[in-house]
Structure formats: structure tokens, C-alpha cells
Design an enzyme around this catalytic site. Structure first.
Site, short mmCIF file in Angstrom:
data_model
loop_
_atom_site.label_atom_id
_atom_site.label_comp_id
_atom_site.label_asym_id
_atom_site.label_seq_id
_atom_site.Cartn_x
_atom_site.Cartn_y
_atom_site.Cartn_z
N ALA A 222 38.70 7.89 -11.44
CA ALA A 222 40.10 7.61 -11.98
C ALA A 222 41.30 8.72 -11.70
O ALA A 222 42.36 8.37 -12.16
CB ALA A 222 40.04 7.42 -13.33
N GLN B 129 24.87 16.81 -12.09
CA GLN B 129 25.08 16.07 -10.92
C GLN B 129 24.07 16.36 -9.91
O GLN B 129 23.68 15.43 -9.04
CB GLN B 129 26.39 16.10 -10.54
CG GLN B 129 27.52 15.32 -11.53
CD GLN B 129 28.90 15.48 -11.17
OE1 GLN B 129 29.17 15.96 -9.91
NE2 GLN B 129 29.69 15.14 -12.09
N ASN C 268 37.54 21.83 -7.96
CA ASN C 268 37.70 23.20 -7.72
C ASN C 268 36.74 23.72 -9.04
O ASN C 268 37.01 23.16 -9.92
CB ASN C 268 38.93 23.58 -7.69
CG ASN C 268 39.43 23.51 -6.13
OD1 ASN C 268 38.57 23.67 -5.22
ND2 ASN C 268 40.65 22.65 -5.88
N HIS D 282 37.66 28.33 -0.92
CA HIS D 282 38.84 27.45 -0.82
C HIS D 282 39.81 27.91 -2.13
O HIS D 282 39.41 27.65 -3.41
CB HIS D 282 38.27 26.23 -1.32
CG HIS D 282 39.58 25.17 -1.59
ND1 HIS D 282 40.60 24.87 -0.52
CD2 HIS D 282 40.10 24.64 -2.67
CE1 HIS D 282 41.45 24.35 -1.26
NE2 HIS D 282 41.22 24.06 -2.57
N ASP E 280 42.80 22.79 3.93
CA ASP E 280 43.25 24.01 4.52
C ASP E 280 43.49 24.06 5.96
O ASP E 280 44.63 24.48 6.50
CB ASP E 280 42.55 25.27 3.93
CG ASP E 280 42.41 25.02 2.40
OD1 ASP E 280 43.42 25.19 1.83
OD2 ASP E 280 40.84 24.92 2.00
N VAL F 79 34.80 18.67 -3.71
CA VAL F 79 36.09 18.86 -3.61
C VAL F 79 36.68 19.47 -4.93
O VAL F 79 37.42 20.25 -4.87
CB VAL F 79 36.84 17.40 -3.37
CG1 VAL F 79 38.29 17.64 -3.49
CG2 VAL F 79 36.53 16.93 -2.06
P1 NDP Z 1 42.84 15.46 -9.14
O1 NDP Z 1 42.15 14.28 -8.83
O2 NDP Z 1 44.36 15.75 -8.64
O3 NDP Z 1 41.93 16.77 -8.55
C1 NDP Z 1 40.45 16.54 -8.86
C2 NDP Z 1 39.92 18.01 -8.35
O4 NDP Z 1 40.19 18.03 -6.94
C3 NDP Z 1 40.32 19.28 -8.97
O5 NDP Z 1 39.29 19.99 -9.11
C4 NDP Z 1 41.40 19.71 -7.84
O6 NDP Z 1 41.34 21.03 -7.92
C5 NDP Z 1 40.91 19.36 -6.51
N1 NDP Z 1 41.97 19.24 -5.85
C6 NDP Z 1 43.23 18.48 -6.18
N2 NDP Z 1 44.02 18.51 -5.22
C7 NDP Z 1 43.53 19.34 -4.09
C8 NDP Z 1 43.82 19.62 -2.87
N3 NDP Z 1 45.08 19.55 -2.34
N4 NDP Z 1 42.87 20.53 -2.24
C9 NDP Z 1 41.65 21.01 -2.74
N5 NDP Z 1 41.31 20.40 -4.22
C10 NDP Z 1 42.14 19.62 -4.53
O7 NDP Z 1 42.66 15.80 -10.60
P2 NDP Z 1 43.02 14.50 -11.94
O8 NDP Z 1 42.79 15.10 -12.99
O9 NDP Z 1 43.67 13.32 -11.48
O10 NDP Z 1 41.56 13.97 -11.70
C11 NDP Z 1 40.48 14.50 -11.97
C12 NDP Z 1 39.46 13.28 -12.48
O11 NDP Z 1 38.10 13.79 -12.85
C13 NDP Z 1 39.84 13.04 -13.98
O12 NDP Z 1 40.03 11.44 -13.89
C14 NDP Z 1 38.70 13.22 -14.70
O13 NDP Z 1 38.33 12.31 -16.11
C15 NDP Z 1 37.48 13.36 -13.89
N6 NDP Z 1 36.36 14.00 -14.25
C16 NDP Z 1 35.21 13.47 -13.93
C17 NDP Z 1 33.96 13.95 -14.26
C18 NDP Z 1 32.85 13.07 -13.69
O14 NDP Z 1 33.11 12.31 -12.81
N7 NDP Z 1 31.71 13.18 -13.95
C19 NDP Z 1 34.02 15.12 -14.48
C20 NDP Z 1 34.91 16.01 -14.95
C21 NDP Z 1 36.24 15.19 -14.58
P3 NDP Z 1 42.63 22.00 -8.73
O15 NDP Z 1 42.45 21.87 -10.17
O16 NDP Z 1 42.53 23.21 -8.19
O17 NDP Z 1 43.82 21.20 -8.41
#
Ligand code: NDP
Length: 331
Positions: free
Chosen positions: A17, A116, A135, A191, A163, A133
Site C-alpha cells: 500500500a 520474511q 532501506n 545504496h 542510482d 528495495v
Molecule cells: P515508500 O513506498 O516510499 O518506500 C518504501 C521503501 O522504499 C522505503 O524503505 C524507502 O526508503 C524505499 N525507497 C523509496 N524511494 C526509493 C528510491 N527512490 N530508491 C530506493 N529506495 C527507495 O514508502 P511508504 O511509506 O509509502 O510505503 C512503505 C509501506 O511499507 C507502508 O505502506 C508500510 O505499511 C509498509 N510496510 C510493510 C511491511 C510488510 O509488508 N510486512 C513492513 C513494513 C512496512 P527510504 O525510507 O530511504 O525512502
């Protein structure tokens, strides 16, 4: 359009989501990742509080009426999410909150990526490949892989393709050519801001990039810092993360792994190091990787000058420290 004939491939997306997932899922459903002849089942994992939002995403996927989308499974159970999956795209991660140190972030994420990894080992398809992906993606990948010792080491990847794409675009822009002219652009290491975007081995129209651009100060300075800081610049401009280009990086990474890299070129991927280029064995380190669609190897024989070696040493040191920080959480 003819009916897809082959059996659907199961693709798991975690953090389904989230922003990056929102920009990725519709492209997968449209066949951009696995091709126009491969039907897919999307297996979407979220944390419990995000399940309502995830149902909305699933409704939109349904409304896309994608001929290749055989089914959508939504779940908060890792076991269900990874059952039978051939591609595990680990996008979800615990975000860094105010006052959180990098060590705290690593530990918080270890709590997600260890289970996981175990669920992938227990239920994924025999051909599973995993792209991390969320981080800090290199070390999250290391943690997940360490909890899945029976899944071969060459199936684990951390994403540095965005990158690489950023580096390629900067080189093309500077040289005034199309990005299609730029090849052999490598991202080395973590990264993170210590990554080494390598223009020394890049080619522009088949000629060395440093020769074509003829501006070492720009290549050693602005080029490297623009690539390293690009994510922050996009957040500052857009108020949100670079989710669209991250999604492109996901699609490009999977295609390079699955279809292979062009002859003489490579893609950047974090992989479990076998010690290539003096990197400690077992670190998840981004290298230039050549793939033939069945397997891959780190590009061989590249030479680094002293300045490049200093950059490599810095990113190695950061990854070693990250690994030490989660040592208790590795199996
Ligand atoms: P994003 O979808 O924007 O980001 C998700 C991850 O991708 C983050 O770690 C982020 O790192 C990384 N990321 C984002 N942009 C880039 C980029 N340009 N290049 C490389 N890495 C990137 O975050 P949201 O908060 O919108 O979504 C995260 C979701 O994950 C939430 O919905 C949350 O509920 C969910 N979640 C699900 C879990 C599960 O499925 N078990 C566990 C934990 C969370 P960075 O922080 O550095 O931007």
C-alpha cells in the site's frame, strides 16, 4: 488480444500500500516486468494498519481489467504472501523516524526481514528470486538471506538500479546525447550516500565517458554528489519520495535479471559478495553484474585508480559496520 497461455507466475510485493508499490503494481499487471505473454498473480503483503488502504489498491488493480492479471491476493501474513512466489519484491520497510539512529533503523528492519526470509525459505517456489528495495536495502537483504540458508545465494538482490539510471541520465545530459548512448555505468557498494557511481568505466557512444565529457572536476565532484543526493533533492522538490523512478528501477532490475543484460554491458545490483574486488565475502554489495537470464556474474577485470579505491573502501567500511550492527540478528 489473445488469451495468455502459460501458467501464471506468482509475484509478491511487500509494503504493497506504499508509494513505491503504487507506482510499480500497475506496470507489473500490464506485463511490463515479465512480458506480454506471462500472466501474473500478485500477492500483496502489508502490515495490519495498512490493510484498508491495500484493499483500495486491489480494487484499482481489478478496475484496470488487465488481461495478464490472473489474481490478486491481499494479506498481512508473510507465509501467505510468499507461498509459491517466484519473484519476491521487498518494498516495505520501517521508516526512519525523528531522532532514530541508523543502528535503530537497522534493528527495526531486522525484525521485519528475518521473518520474511524464513517465510520465503518455507514457502516460495523453487526458482524464487528476491529483490530488496526497502532501506537500508543492502543490509535488509543480508538479514533476510541469512534466515533462508537453503535459498541459493545467487537469488538475493538489493536495488541500486535507480542510482545507475540516475548516473546514466546525468552523463547523457552532460554529453548532450540520448541515454541509449550511455552504457557500462556501475554503482558500487551501499545504496546510501557512500555509494560510488563509476563514470570511469562508463561508455558514451562506445567511447570512455571521461574522454567524451572531458571535465574531470565535474565527473569527480558534481556528478557523484548529484547521484548520491538525488533522492533528497526529489523529496525537497516534490514533498514525497522518488516513488515513480524507484518503480522504474524495480522493473528494470527484474528485467535485467530475467532477460539478461546486453552483450558487453551490465546492470548494477547488490548481490551477496563472493569476495570480488576485495570486498569481504558475504556482504551485500552493489557491483556491475552481467546476466544471461539463467545466471549472473560480477563483471571481471575492471581497474580502479587510487581515488576510486578510496571511494570503494569507504562504502565497504560502511557496510561492514552495518553488518556488525546486526550481527546478533544474523543466523
Ligand atoms: P515508500 O513506498 O516510499 O518506500 C518504501 C521503501 O522504499 C522505503 O524503505 C524507502 O526508503 C524505499 N525507497 C523509496 N524511494 C526509493 C528510491 N527512490 N530508491 C530506493 N529506495 C527507495 O514508502 P511508504 O511509506 O509509502 O510505503 C512503505 C509501506 O511499507 C507502508 O505502506 C508500510 O505499511 C509498509 N510496510 C510493510 C511491511 C510488510 O509488508 N510486512 C513492513 C513494513 C512496512 P527510504 O525510507 O530511504 O525512502
Amino acid at each position: 488480444m489473445p488469451e495468455p497461455s502459460s501458467a501464471p507466475v506468482h509475484v509478491t510485493v511487500t509494503g504493497a500500500a506504499g508509494q513505491v508499490a503504487y507506482a510499480t503494481l500497475f506496470r507489473i499487471a500490464a506485463g511490463e516486468m515479465l512480458g506480454p505473454d506471462t500472466p501474473v498473480v500478485l500477492r500483496l503483503l502489508e502490515v495490519e494498519p495498512a490493510m484498508d488502504a491495500l484493499e483500495g489498491v486491489a480494487m484499482e488493480l481489478q478496475d484496470g481489467a488487465f488481461p495478464l492479471l490472473a489474481d490478486v491476493v491481499t494479506t498481512s501474513s508473510a507465509e501467505t504472501a510468499f507461498e509459491g512466489t517466484s519473484w519476491a519484491l521487498l518494498l516495505g520497510a520501517s521508516p526512519r523516524t525523528a531522532g532514530m539512529e541508523r543502528g535503530d533503523l537497522l534493528t527495526a528492519n531486522a525484525g521485519l526481514f528475518a521473518p520474511q526470509g524464513r517465510a520465503i525459505a518455507a514457502g516460495a517456489a523453487a526458482d524464487v528470486r528476491v529483490l530488496v528495495v526497502g532501506n537500508p536495502c543492502n543490509t535488509n537483504c543480508l538479514i533476510a538471506a541469512s534466515h533462508a540458508p537453503d535459498v541459493p545465494r545467487d537469488r538475493w538482490f538489493a536495488m541500486t538500479r535507480l542510482d545507475e539510471n540516475r548516473a546514466k541520465a546525468q552523463l547523457a545530459h552532460r554529453a548532450g546525447v540520448s541515454v541509449a548512448q550511455v552504457t557500462n555505468t556501475a554503482i558500487w557498494g551501499n545504496h546510501s550516500a557512500t555509494q560510488y557511481p563509476d563514470a570511469a568505466h562508463a561508455l558514451i557512444g562506445g567511447r570512455p565517458a571521461p574522454e567524451v565529457i572531458a571535465d574531470d572536476a565535474w565527473l569527480d565532484g558534481e556528478f557523484v554528489s548529484v547521484v548520491q543526493q538525488r533522492g533528497a533533492a526529489i523529496v525537497a522538490a516534490r514533498g514525497k519520495s522518488s516513488a515513480g523512478s524507484a518503480a522504474s528501477g524495480v522493473i528494470d532490475s527484474v528485467r535485467s535479471i530475467a532477460e539478461g543484460t546486453p552483450e558487453g554491458d551490465w546492470t548494477s545490483l547488490g548481490v551477496i559478495s563472493g569476495g570480488e574486488y576485495g570486498v569481504p565475502e558475504g556482504l551485500v554489495f552493489s557491483y556491475p553484474v552481467e546476466s544471461d537470464g539463467r545466471g549472473w556474474k560480477v563483471a571481471e577485470g575492471l581497474k580502479h585508480d587510487a581515488a576510486a579505491q578510496r571511494r570503494l573502501d569507504a562504502t565497504i567500511e560502511e557496510l561492514v559496520k552495518e553488518r556488525e550492527g546486526v550481527a546478533d540478528l544474523l543466523k
